[in-house]
Structure formats: structure tokens, C-alpha cells
Design a protein around this motif. Structure first.
Motif, PDB file in Angstrom:
ATOM      1  N   LEU A 277      47.794 -94.980   7.539  1.00 52.64           N
ATOM      2  CA  LEU A 277      47.863 -95.537   6.188  1.00 52.64           C
ATOM      3  C   LEU A 277      47.813 -97.060   6.207  1.00 52.64           C
ATOM      4  O   LEU A 277      47.137 -97.681   5.371  1.00 52.64           O
ATOM      5  N   GLY A 278      48.527 -97.662   7.151  1.00 47.70           N
ATOM      6  CA  GLY A 278      48.487 -99.124   7.260  1.00 47.70           C
ATOM      7  C   GLY A 278      47.090 -99.629   7.557  1.00 47.70           C
ATOM      8  O   GLY A 278      46.647-100.648   7.001  1.00 47.70           O
ATOM      9  N   THR A 279      46.377 -98.915   8.423  1.00 53.11           N
ATOM     10  CA  THR A 279      45.008 -99.306   8.746  1.00 53.11           C
ATOM     11  C   THR A 279      44.093 -99.182   7.539  1.00 53.11           C
ATOM     12  O   THR A 279      43.267-100.077   7.272  1.00 53.11           O
TER      13      THR A 279
ATOM     14  N   PRO B  86      39.620-102.322  13.865  1.00 51.78           N
ATOM     15  CA  PRO B  86      38.179-102.579  14.046  1.00 51.78           C
ATOM     16  C   PRO B  86      37.304-101.353  13.830  1.00 51.78           C
ATOM     17  O   PRO B  86      36.250-101.443  13.178  1.00 51.78           O
ATOM     18  N   PHE B  87      37.713-100.205  14.362  1.00 52.87           N
ATOM     19  CA  PHE B  87      36.931 -98.983  14.197  1.00 52.87           C
ATOM     20  C   PHE B  87      36.831 -98.592  12.726  1.00 52.87           C
ATOM     21  O   PHE B  87      35.758 -98.228  12.233  1.00 52.87           O
ATOM     22  N   THR B  88      37.950 -98.690  11.998  1.00 54.85           N
ATOM     23  CA  THR B  88      37.957 -98.318  10.590  1.00 54.85           C
ATOM     24  C   THR B  88      37.118 -99.277   9.761  1.00 54.85           C
ATOM     25  O   THR B  88      36.387 -98.849   8.854  1.00 54.85           O
TER      26      THR B  88
ATOM     27  N   PRO C 276      39.825-106.951  18.930  1.00 56.41           N
ATOM     28  CA  PRO C 276      40.743-105.984  19.546  1.00 56.41           C
ATOM     29  C   PRO C 276      40.051-104.738  20.072  1.00 56.41           C
ATOM     30  O   PRO C 276      40.575-104.054  20.960  1.00 56.41           O
ATOM     31  N   TRP C 277      38.868-104.408  19.530  1.00 58.88           N
ATOM     32  CA  TRP C 277      38.107-103.251  19.971  1.00 58.88           C
ATOM     33  C   TRP C 277      37.416-103.519  21.297  1.00 58.88           C
ATOM     34  O   TRP C 277      37.024-102.591  22.009  1.00 58.88           O
ATOM     35  N   ALA C 278      37.252-104.806  21.634  1.00 57.94           N
ATOM     36  CA  ALA C 278      36.501-105.169  22.837  1.00 57.94           C
ATOM     37  C   ALA C 278      37.338-105.057  24.103  1.00 57.94           C
ATOM     38  O   ALA C 278      36.796-105.059  25.207  1.00 57.94           O
ATOM     39  N   ILE C 279      38.659-104.981  23.948  1.00 62.58           N
ATOM     40  CA  ILE C 279      39.525-104.855  25.117  1.00 62.58           C
ATOM     41  C   ILE C 279      40.146-103.466  25.136  1.00 62.58           C
ATOM     42  O   ILE C 279      40.197-102.773  24.122  1.00 62.58           O
TER      43      ILE C 279
ATOM     44  N   VAL D  85      40.063 -91.130   8.029  1.00 62.18           N
ATOM     45  CA  VAL D  85      41.385 -90.502   8.055  1.00 62.18           C
ATOM     46  C   VAL D  85      41.477 -89.462   9.168  1.00 62.18           C
ATOM     47  O   VAL D  85      42.412 -89.461   9.970  1.00 62.18           O
ATOM     48  N   VAL D  86      40.484 -88.553   9.235  1.00 66.19           N
ATOM     49  CA  VAL D  86      40.578 -87.471  10.216  1.00 66.19           C
ATOM     50  C   VAL D  86      40.421 -88.000  11.642  1.00 66.19           C
ATOM     51  O   VAL D  86      41.158 -87.597  12.547  1.00 66.19           O
ATOM     52  N   LEU D  87      39.478 -88.915  11.866  1.00 64.40           N
ATOM     53  CA  LEU D  87      39.280 -89.440  13.221  1.00 64.40           C
ATOM     54  C   LEU D  87      40.465 -90.292  13.666  1.00 64.40           C
ATOM     55  O   LEU D  87      40.920 -90.199  14.810  1.00 64.40           O
ATOM     56  N   ASN D  88      40.973 -91.126  12.767  1.00 65.60           N
ATOM     57  CA  ASN D  88      42.121 -91.958  13.122  1.00 65.60           C
ATOM     58  C   ASN D  88      43.374 -91.121  13.347  1.00 65.60           C
ATOM     59  O   ASN D  88      44.185 -91.434  14.221  1.00 65.60           O
ATOM     60  N   THR D  89      43.536 -90.055  12.567  1.00 67.86           N
ATOM     61  CA  THR D  89      44.709 -89.193  12.755  1.00 67.86           C
ATOM     62  C   THR D  89      44.691 -88.548  14.139  1.00 67.86           C
ATOM     63  O   THR D  89      45.709 -88.540  14.849  1.00 67.86           O
TER      64      THR D  89
END
Length: 290
Positions: A79-81, A169-171, A109-112, A217-221
Motif C-alpha cells: 500500500l505504501g508503494t 522502482p518496479f511499480t 534502488p532497482w539497480a542494486i 498489486v498481485v506481483l508486489n504482494t
């Protein structure tokens, strides 16, 4: 004999389904065998345990405490994302000077690796010489050092914050893809009709972004539910197991306590939870399409 055209789609996806089935079902079969067996700490089956492993896991209070923290962890990060990613995506979708640099900064942040991000976060939250304490003292918000990761009431919220930073970053990438797919002539027509920015956002952007929000939502969960490095690299589930979630509790059962059979039971429980969530999401998505 001519194959019916109705079977063509099934034949095309059959190889992929076969490989996926082997990759998923074989470990599940192995876990099922371990869950009803007596297993030593090296993973060797030394006898039949029946349902004893299940009884021990469900009788362990740490299972329920870890489950509750996993729920808070997953909801907090996802939810925060979402709340941060949507306005950031809307801003990065606009034309402005330095937009490319801003997009790169958001993606950093996605690069590390996740483990490295967690280690950097642990340094920043250090109770003696951490960056956060130095910043707060420089701004005269506090005069004393705060042991952020040494107390349960501060450690877990900070881990959720690190989880948001890692997931953002992904979202944002998903949302930017969704925003770029919306035809600009829709916004031009809304502007001609006299719609303001808030109305355009509520009536056009949000409805058209719903499929991308669902995907996020589904992928992050699934991703956050199984996320291990942030919790482990910062506190290893401490202090006093107060930041353990199911995946770190699972790791401790298998590799720290040598209770491999019980760890197999917990693995199956986690699989069922994610499977139920995925089925609910697929049903909802199919209902929306219909």
C-alpha cells in the motif's frame, strides 16, 4: 487424422505448461514427503513422522505471530508503494527539464541487489553513527542517538520503509507503461469539455490505469510476501523474534534449528496462501473483463 482447430491453442501452450508443471509440482511433491517424515538437520529422511510435524507447527505461537507480522509487512509495503508510485509516475510522465535524470534517480534502488540495499539501510539506521541519526541531530529534531534496529517499535517500521524503497522502482515502471498507453486525444477531448485536472484524473486516468494497478498489486504482494533479504540483513528477525515474518521464521526452522520437516510444512502453508490470493486475483480480473 486432422487435429481439430479447437485443440491448437492447447497444443501451443502444452510445452510451457509441461515445463512449468515439472518446476512447480516436483518441489511440491518433495515438500509433501518431507512434511510427513522425520528429517535430520541435513535434510535426510530417517523415518516416518506422520502428522507430527503439522501438529508442532500449528502449536507453535511463533507461527501466528510471524503470520500477523507478515500481513502487516505485506500490506504496509504494497500500500505504501502504491500511494507513492502513482503521484511519482504522474510527475515523471509530464514533460519537464531533467525528467530523464529524475527517472534514473527513481530507478537507482532497482539497480542494486536487495541484500545490498538492506545493508546500506542498516548502516544508515545504525544507532551510534548512522546517517539518519546524524541528519536528525543536524536538523535539531533530536539530541540523542536512536537505536532504530534494536527496538521492535522502531525496527519493523523502518524495515517496511526499506521495503517501499526497494519496491517503488518496479511499480513506477509499471505505472509509467500504463500512463504512456493512454491515448492523448482522450485528455484533449476532456480539456475541450472543460474538465479540470482532478476530474480528468478521477474519470479517465484512474479507470484506465486499473489493470496496471492490479498487476502491481498481485506481483508486489507475491514479491513482498516472500521477501527475505531486508528483514534478515537488518535484524535477522530480532530483537527477540519481534521482526520475524514467515519467510525468516521458515529459514530459522530449517537452517538454524534443523527442524526441516516443520519447515516443509510451513513452506506448504505459504504456498497455499499465495495460491489462494492468486486465484482470487485471477477471478476478479476475469470478472472485470466480462
Amino acid at each position: 487424422m486432422r487435429i481439430s482447430s479447437n485443440l491448437n491453442p492447447y497444443l501451443l501452450i502444452a510445452p510451457g505448461l509441461l515445463v512449468t508443471g515439472i518446476i512447480i509440482l516436483w518441489p511440491l511433491v518433495q515438500l509433501g514427503q518431507l512434511s510427513v517424515s522425520e528429517v535430520n538437520r541435513f535434510g535426510q529422511v530417517i523415518g516416518q513422522g506422520g502428522a507430527e510435524n503439522y501438529v508442532k507447527v500449528f502449536a507453535d505461537p511463533e507461527l501466528y505471530a510471524s503470520s500477523f507480522r507478515t500481513l502487516i509487512w505485506t500490506l504496509g509495503v504494497v500500500l505504501g508503494t502504491l500511494l507513492l508510485a502513482l503521484p511519482i509516475s504522474l510527475a515523471l510522465n509530464e514533460e519537464f527539464y531533467g525528467r530523464g535524470v529524475a527517472r534514473v534517480l527513481v530507478m537507482l534502488p532497482w539497480a542494486i541487489s536487495l541484500a545490498m540495499l538492506a545493508i546500506v539501510g542498516r548502516w544508515a539506521l545504525n544507532g551510534d553513527s548512522g546517517t539518519l541519526n546524524n541528519l536528525l541531530q543536524m536538523l535539531e529534531i533530536t539530541q540523542t542517538d536512536i537505536a532504530w534496529l534494536a527496538r521492535a517499535e522502531t525496527a519493523f517500521p523502518m524495515q517496511i520503509l526499506l521495503g517501499i524503497v526497494a519496491t517503488l522502482p518496479f511499480t513506477v515502471t509499471i505505472f509509467l507503461g500504463g500512463l504512456s498507453s493512454i491515448p492523448t486525444d482522450i485528455y484533449e477531448a476532456a480539456q475541450v469539455e472543460g474538465a479540470n485536472k482532478l476530474q480528468t484524473f478521477r474519470r479517465i486516468t484512474l479507470p484506465l490505469m486499473r489493470p496496471f494497478v492490479n498487476i502491481a498489486v498481485v506481483l508486489n504482494t507475491i514479491y513482498v510476501f516472500n521477501s527475505f533479504p531486508i528483514i534478515w540483513a537488518t535484524t535477522q528477525g530480532g530483537p527477540a523474534n519481534s521482526t520475524d515474518i514467515l519467510v525468516t521464521y521458515l529459514y530459522k526452522l530449517a537452517f538454524r534449528f534443523g527442524r526441516v520437516g516443520e519447515a516443509a510444512v510451513l513452506s506448504l502453508i505459504m504456498f497455499v496462501i499465495l495460491l489462494i490470493f492468486t486465484i482470487i486475483y485471477v477471478r476478479l480480473a476475469m470478472n472485470e473483463e466480462n
